[in-house]
Design a protein around this motif. Structure first.
Motif, PDB file in Angstrom:
ATOM      1  N   ILE B  76      83.414 151.974  82.850  1.00 43.35           N
ATOM      2  CA  ILE B  76      82.423 150.904  83.078  1.00 43.35           C
ATOM      3  C   ILE B  76      81.802 150.506  81.735  1.00 43.35           C
ATOM      4  O   ILE B  76      81.191 151.336  81.058  1.00 43.35           O
ATOM      5  N   PRO B  77      81.927 149.239  81.339  1.00 40.66           N
ATOM      6  CA  PRO B  77      81.333 148.830  80.062  1.00 40.66           C
ATOM      7  C   PRO B  77      79.810 148.691  80.204  1.00 40.66           C
ATOM      8  O   PRO B  77      79.325 148.096  81.154  1.00 40.66           O
ATOM      9  N   VAL B  78      79.085 149.276  79.241  1.00 40.62           N
ATOM     10  CA  VAL B  78      77.620 149.238  79.265  1.00 40.62           C
ATOM     11  C   VAL B  78      77.122 148.500  78.026  1.00 40.62           C
ATOM     12  O   VAL B  78      77.423 148.895  76.898  1.00 40.62           O
ATOM     13  N   VAL B  79      76.399 147.412  78.253  1.00 40.70           N
ATOM     14  CA  VAL B  79      75.824 146.651  77.143  1.00 40.70           C
ATOM     15  C   VAL B  79      74.341 147.017  77.062  1.00 40.70           C
ATOM     16  O   VAL B  79      73.623 146.904  78.058  1.00 40.70           O
ATOM     17  N   ILE B  80      73.913 147.469  75.898  1.00 32.36           N
ATOM     18  CA  ILE B  80      72.502 147.834  75.731  1.00 32.36           C
ATOM     19  C   ILE B  80      71.727 146.584  75.324  1.00 32.36           C
ATOM     20  O   ILE B  80      72.105 145.895  74.366  1.00 32.36           O
ATOM     21  N   VAL B  81      70.663 146.306  76.066  1.00 39.34           N
ATOM     22  CA  VAL B  81      69.768 145.206  75.695  1.00 39.34           C
ATOM     23  C   VAL B  81      68.406 145.835  75.477  1.00 39.34           C
ATOM     24  O   VAL B  81      67.779 146.322  76.413  1.00 39.34           O
ATOM     25  N   SER B  82      67.980 145.867  74.213  1.00 35.37           N
ATOM     26  CA  SER B  82      66.748 146.592  73.916  1.00 35.37           C
ATOM     27  C   SER B  82      65.787 145.724  73.113  1.00 35.37           C
ATOM     28  O   SER B  82      66.202 144.872  72.325  1.00 35.37           O
ATOM     29  N   GLY B  83      64.521 146.000  73.316  1.00 35.22           N
ATOM     30  CA  GLY B  83      63.504 145.288  72.545  1.00 35.22           C
ATOM     31  C   GLY B  83      63.334 145.903  71.172  1.00 35.22           C
ATOM     32  O   GLY B  83      62.638 145.357  70.317  1.00 35.22           O
ATOM     33  N   GLN B  84      63.925 147.065  70.977  1.00 33.87           N
ATOM     34  CA  GLN B  84      63.734 147.760  69.698  1.00 33.87           C
ATOM     35  C   GLN B  84      64.914 147.542  68.755  1.00 33.87           C
ATOM     36  O   GLN B  84      66.059 147.779  69.123  1.00 33.87           O
ATOM     37  N   GLU B  85      64.566 147.133  67.565  1.00 30.93           N
ATOM     38  CA  GLU B  85      65.602 146.924  66.556  1.00 30.93           C
ATOM     39  C   GLU B  85      65.733 148.210  65.755  1.00 30.93           C
ATOM     40  O   GLU B  85      65.055 148.414  64.768  1.00 30.93           O
ATOM     41  N   ASP B  86      66.510 149.112  66.261  1.00 29.28           N
ATOM     42  CA  ASP B  86      66.602 150.430  65.657  1.00 29.28           C
ATOM     43  C   ASP B  86      68.086 150.757  65.455  1.00 29.28           C
ATOM     44  O   ASP B  86      68.800 151.100  66.394  1.00 29.28           O
TER      45      ASP B  86
END
Lengths: 120, 447
Positions: B76-86
């Protein structure tokens, strides 16, 4: 003097398209959740739970950004940063107060514009 | 086509709803929003096609969610969408198997949209590969793939069945065109290794200086032009089958390296120093007698015993009796199907002509002959004249077309007369026959 609070829904429209029903739904979610997040931010600051403060500021930042409430965009970013660092505590308190005040004004304006009855 | 199911895991309901309505603009998408990581994990049984995951969640961390997703189904492909630019977090999540990492900003929706398009395309390709593998598997069900009822071919079926049940190396010998690769594929696609690759290498087709890197791969910088690491055929065939055709053409130096790989079950890429474990089944083929090649010093004896395994010697077509007719009809049907024409019949005269022929090029040659005949046939039946033998084996029509001894004598004299400008005296001298014999044959119109 504070500038008059302003907002617009252009960024939200870019996501959802021209869909008044969904826009109404988005507005309702914001009107319901934003005050809760403000309460959480105050509470976290009082009990010095800066991690939780950072968490809620981070979440609120996204909604403020999407409603383009430019008066407090920078302030909410600073709250998130200071809470993460646990620094500038006096400034942090002032920033939370400011965000609370302006965001509440924005919420009233949005309610008025979307003809939603104020039940508070 | 099944709907493309997308899970959005986002504790910010506002943002999650925006993403959901954005993605729902594509009518092929089915989107579900989960406000907690646990809620997403509980719903994995619905088999989402892709997941958009917020990294910071109130109940469990993004790391833990991605681990649980990957242990449920690593595909299952998981795309991370985060508010943190880390960057560090992004790298760690990508190491955990995340497909991509986006920071929430004005470009997020477009990036996510494009990422999902790519994911969907990849899923389509994976499905296509799966379907093709299934199709190939069916194609190589060996009793369907290899036609014949003769005792000689039934013996081959028996050996193939035995080889399928074990993991033993197989050495296939037989004249050119007898179907060595077909047998190798049939063994692979009917064995437990069928879901893994079948990789064929024609040893004689690869220059000696390239064969090692082709077989075992190379590391970046191993030689001029090696700009990046290349995985070799043996690694590609891992868990599957490697088929080395024309093995007798491999030079002795390479044989030593191959022997080491077969003994140790591991290889080292050219220019590398790391050993890579491999699990392959080896099938080799040659049209030469390997034992003779050992005697001639062209095949290492120790390698010979490694390669031999289960020997399968494919019979030439001329020893397969009526299989030739069966095969001819099968090739005709195939040709008709491919050319979208009515299937032609083979006339008795054509069958008789085919029966007299020795097929030095075996099944491959028969196929070519039949296809040419199908093109040349005027009606819906192939006649004697449509059958043409153009063997590359140099015997021309002489020995190929069976004849009487007297018939062969006539052919020889005729050939010599043509070659020597009909000089009877010279031909008589060359062939050591009486000139009167030749004159008599000319007079009687025998030549």
């Amino acid at each position: 003097m504070c500038k008059e609070v302003s907002y617009n829904t252009k960024r939200i429209e870019a996501f959802i398209g021209d869909n008044p029903a969904v826009m109404q739904k988005m507005v309702n979610i914001f009107l319901t959740n934003a005050p809760k997040m403000l309460v959480e931010m105050h509470k976290s600051f009082e009990i010095k739970d800066y991690k939780n403060l950072n968490f809620h500021a981070h979440k609120l930042k996204s909604s403020i950004f999407n409603f383009n409430i430019i008066n407090i965009e920078e302030d909410i970013r600073l709250i998130e940063r200071y809470a993460k660092e646990g620094s500038s505590l006096e400034e942090l308190q002032a920033l939370i107060e400011k965000v609370d005040l302006i965001l509440n004004q924005a919420l009233l304006k949005i309610k008025k514009d979307f003809e939603i009855e104020d039940t508070r | 086509m099944d709907p493309f199911k997308i899970f959005i895991v986002e504790d910010d309901e506002f943002y999650g709803e925006m993403l959901k309505h954005h993605l729902l603009k594509n009518p092929d998408y089915e989107v579900e929003l989960f406000l907690t990581g646990n809620e997403c994990v509980k719903n994995l049984y619905k088999n989402p096609s892709a997941i958009s995951l917020d990294y910071s969640l109130p109940d469990i961390s993004g790391y833990d969610v991605i681990k649980k997703i990957k242990s449920f189904d690593p595909e299952i492909p998981v795309v991370i969408v985060s508010g943190q630019e880390d960057i560090e977090t992004a790298v760690d999540l990508l190491k955990e198997g995340a497909y991509d990492y986006f920071v929430k900003n004005e470009e997020t929706k477009d990036r996510l949209w494009n990422a999902l398009i790519k994911i969907r395309e990849n899923l389509g390709l994976k499905q296509e590969i799966y379907d093709l593998k299934e199709k190939i598997g069916k194609k190589y069900q060996f009793r369907k793939a290899i036609k014949g009822n003769s005792p000689a071919i039934k013996n081959i079926f028996n050996l193939i069945e035995k080889s399928i049940k074990s993991n033993i190396s197989v050495s296939i010998t037989g004249e050119t065109g007898t179907g060595k690769e077909l047998v190798a594929r049939a063994i692979h696609y009917n064995s437990p290794r069928a879901k893994h690759p079948f990789v064929a290498i024609n040893v004689s087709a690869i220059p000696a200086e390239l064969i090692e890197s082709e077989m075992f791969g190379y590391e970046k910088g191993a030689f001029t032009g090696a700009n990046s690491r290349k995985i070799g055929k043996f690694e590609i065939a891992n868990k599957g089958t490697i088929f080395l055709d024309e093995i007798a053409e491999m030079d002795l130096n390479m044989q030593t390296k191959l022997l080491r790989v077969l003994q140790e079950r591991e290889l080292t890429r050219v220019g590398g120093n790391q050993n890579v474990k491999i699990d392959i089944r080896l099938i080799i083929a040659t049209n030469k007698n390997l034992a003779d090649e050992v005697q001639k010093g062209k095949i290492r004896e120790d390698l010979y015993y490694r390669l031999l395994g289960l020997p399968i010697e494919l019979p030439p077509l001329r020893d397969r009796g009526d299989d030739m007719i069966l095969l001819a009809k099968h090739f005709l049907e195939d040709y008709a199907k491919e050319s979208k024409i009515e299937t032609l019949a083979i006339g008795e005269s054509a069958i008789e002509k085919l029966k007299k022929y020795c097929f030095p090029g075996n099944v491959r040659e028969l196929k070519a002959i039949i296809e040419l005949a199908a093109v040349l046939a005027n009606d819906d039946i192939i006649e004697e004249n449509d059958i043409n033998f153009n063997s590359a084996h140099g015997t021309s029509d002489f020995l190929i077309n069976e004849d009487t001894l007297q018939g062969y004598v006539r052919k020889i004299i005729k050939y010599y007369l043509q070659k020597n400008n009909n000089n009877v005296l010279l031909v008589a001298k060359k062939l050591d026959v009486g000139k009167s014999t030749i004159y008599r044959m000319i007079k009687n119109n025998e030549i």
